[in-house]
Design a protein around this motif. Structure first.
Motif, PDB file in Angstrom:
ATOM      1  N   MET A 224     -28.198 -21.766 -16.159  1.00 38.59           N
ATOM      2  CA  MET A 224     -26.913 -22.302 -15.761  1.00 38.59           C
ATOM      3  C   MET A 224     -27.013 -23.826 -15.677  1.00 38.59           C
ATOM      4  O   MET A 224     -27.979 -24.362 -15.169  1.00 38.59           O
ATOM      5  N   ILE A 225     -25.998 -24.492 -16.181  1.00 40.54           N
ATOM      6  CA  ILE A 225     -25.966 -25.952 -16.176  1.00 40.54           C
ATOM      7  C   ILE A 225     -25.148 -26.405 -14.969  1.00 40.54           C
ATOM      8  O   ILE A 225     -23.996 -26.007 -14.811  1.00 40.54           O
ATOM      9  N   TRP A 226     -25.720 -27.244 -14.114  1.00 42.45           N
ATOM     10  CA  TRP A 226     -25.030 -27.745 -12.931  1.00 42.45           C
ATOM     11  C   TRP A 226     -24.272 -29.031 -13.259  1.00 42.45           C
ATOM     12  O   TRP A 226     -23.146 -29.216 -12.823  1.00 42.45           O
ATOM     13  N   ALA A 227     -24.899 -29.924 -14.008  1.00 40.26           N
ATOM     14  CA  ALA A 227     -24.259 -31.188 -14.390  1.00 40.26           C
ATOM     15  C   ALA A 227     -24.972 -31.743 -15.614  1.00 40.26           C
ATOM     16  O   ALA A 227     -26.103 -31.366 -15.925  1.00 40.26           O
ATOM     17  N   LEU A 228     -24.286 -32.645 -16.323  1.00 42.24           N
ATOM     18  CA  LEU A 228     -24.861 -33.351 -17.465  1.00 42.24           C
ATOM     19  C   LEU A 228     -24.692 -34.845 -17.243  1.00 42.24           C
ATOM     20  O   LEU A 228     -23.652 -35.294 -16.769  1.00 42.24           O
ATOM     21  N   ARG A 229     -25.733 -35.604 -17.587  1.00 43.26           N
ATOM     22  CA  ARG A 229     -25.652 -37.058 -17.543  1.00 43.26           C
ATOM     23  C   ARG A 229     -25.928 -37.568 -18.947  1.00 43.26           C
ATOM     24  O   ARG A 229     -26.887 -37.156 -19.586  1.00 43.26           O
TER      25      ARG A 229
ATOM     26  N   ASN B 214     -17.965 -21.304 -19.199  1.00 36.17           N
ATOM     27  CA  ASN B 214     -16.947 -20.291 -19.416  1.00 36.17           C
ATOM     28  C   ASN B 214     -17.446 -19.391 -20.544  1.00 36.17           C
ATOM     29  O   ASN B 214     -17.437 -19.784 -21.701  1.00 36.17           O
ATOM     30  N   ALA B 215     -17.881 -18.199 -20.174  1.00 32.02           N
ATOM     31  CA  ALA B 215     -18.438 -17.273 -21.160  1.00 32.02           C
ATOM     32  C   ALA B 215     -17.530 -16.057 -21.292  1.00 32.02           C
ATOM     33  O   ALA B 215     -17.218 -15.396 -20.311  1.00 32.02           O
TER      34      ALA B 215
ATOM     35  N   ILE C  76     -19.942 -19.865 -25.698  1.00 34.51           N
ATOM     36  CA  ILE C  76     -19.838 -20.372 -24.329  1.00 34.51           C
ATOM     37  C   ILE C  76     -19.206 -21.757 -24.371  1.00 34.51           C
ATOM     38  O   ILE C  76     -19.601 -22.603 -25.166  1.00 34.51           O
ATOM     39  N   GLU C  77     -18.200 -21.965 -23.517  1.00 37.41           N
ATOM     40  CA  GLU C  77     -17.577 -23.276 -23.391  1.00 37.41           C
ATOM     41  C   GLU C  77     -18.055 -23.936 -22.110  1.00 37.41           C
ATOM     42  O   GLU C  77     -18.206 -23.267 -21.085  1.00 37.41           O
TER      43      GLU C  77
ATOM     44  N   GLY D 196      -6.997 -17.811 -15.809  1.00 37.64           N
ATOM     45  CA  GLY D 196      -8.195 -18.042 -16.598  1.00 37.64           C
ATOM     46  C   GLY D 196      -8.535 -19.519 -16.672  1.00 37.64           C
ATOM     47  O   GLY D 196      -7.858 -20.374 -16.081  1.00 37.64           O
ATOM     48  N   SER D 197      -9.554 -19.816 -17.418  1.00 38.93           N
ATOM     49  CA  SER D 197     -10.073 -21.170 -17.528  1.00 38.93           C
ATOM     50  C   SER D 197      -9.043 -22.163 -18.061  1.00 38.93           C
ATOM     51  O   SER D 197      -8.829 -23.237 -17.487  1.00 38.93           O
ATOM     52  N   LYS D 198      -8.412 -21.814 -19.163  1.00 37.65           N
ATOM     53  CA  LYS D 198      -7.450 -22.741 -19.783  1.00 37.65           C
ATOM     54  C   LYS D 198      -6.247 -22.998 -18.884  1.00 37.65           C
ATOM     55  O   LYS D 198      -5.776 -24.122 -18.751  1.00 37.65           O
ATOM     56  N   ASN D 199      -5.753 -21.942 -18.241  1.00 39.44           N
ATOM     57  CA  ASN D 199      -4.621 -22.105 -17.336  1.00 39.44           C
ATOM     58  C   ASN D 199      -5.015 -22.936 -16.110  1.00 39.44           C
ATOM     59  O   ASN D 199      -4.235 -23.767 -15.639  1.00 39.44           O
ATOM     60  N   ALA D 200      -6.218 -22.730 -15.598  1.00 38.51           N
ATOM     61  CA  ALA D 200      -6.685 -23.515 -14.455  1.00 38.51           C
ATOM     62  C   ALA D 200      -6.723 -25.004 -14.804  1.00 38.51           C
ATOM     63  O   ALA D 200      -6.304 -25.848 -14.006  1.00 38.51           O
TER      64      ALA D 200
END
Length: 188
Positions: free
Chosen positions: A1-6, A51-52, A58-59, A82-86
């Motif tokens: 799982m990815i928490w954050a990206l820098r 978002n899988a 996976i997005e 869902g994800s897009k609506n959120a």
């Protein structure tokens, strides 16, 4: 799982960016409100939700603050959002606005949001009433507790409920919240 990206933004599209983290380039989707001020070449820290969906890639969904990620988590915990609506809803509300409208049972305002009709607005009020303030934006360790439970294999909704129970039982530090949440899940 990815928490954050820098990393550095190497491309900006309408609703996503390509971020170079040094070894890998990721595409990360955002709400239009959060992406509008981002620029190519900018160094950035992006908080992530994955978002899988079955049979789809996976997005990665990106947020500029942990509060925005928490708002997203609250929205997608509601059955039917869902994800897009959120992400569309996040263009119009922040955590405080959502909390106020849920606690005041403002169906009219919630149903004016994109993709939200009266029944979904009523469901938002029913499912989030009391949860936003209790889990609260003031203590973002709680989001980490939910993520820990998800990483251990619990569904997101079950993780939220377990964290809420742990807080109701008096747990305040991350480690205590996770331990108490795990013990309440095991008893159910």
């Amino acid at each position: 799982m990815i928490w954050a990206l820098r990393g550095s933004i190497i491309r900006k599209n309408t609703n996503s960016i390509a971020i170079d983290t040094g070894n890998v380039i990721y595409e990360v989707f955002f709400s239009l409100k959060e992406i509008e001020n981002l620029k190519e070449g900018q160094d950035i820290l992006v908080y992530i939700r994955e978002n899988a969906k079955e049979a789809e890639p996976i997005e990665l969904i990106g947020f500029l603050s942990e509060e925005s990620r928490y708002l997203y988590d609250m929205l997608i915990s509601v059955n039917g959002i869902g994800s897009k609506n959120a992400l569309k809803i996040m263009d119009f509300v922040n955590l405080e606005t959502l909390s106020t409208s849920v606690e005041s049972k403002d169906v009219k305002f919630l149903s004016s949001l994109p993709g939200i009709g009266q029944k979904t607005a009523e469901r938002i009020i029913l499912e989030l009433s009391g949860k936003i303030k209790e889990i609260g934006r003031s203590d973002l360790k709680l989001g980490e507790a939910v993520e820990t439970l998800i990483a251990l294999g619990f569904p997101r909704n079950e993780a939220f409920i377990a964290v809420k129970r742990a807080i109701d039982l008096g747990a305040r530090e991350l480690e205590d919240i996770v331990k108490t949440a795990l013990s309440t899940v095991r008893k159910v």
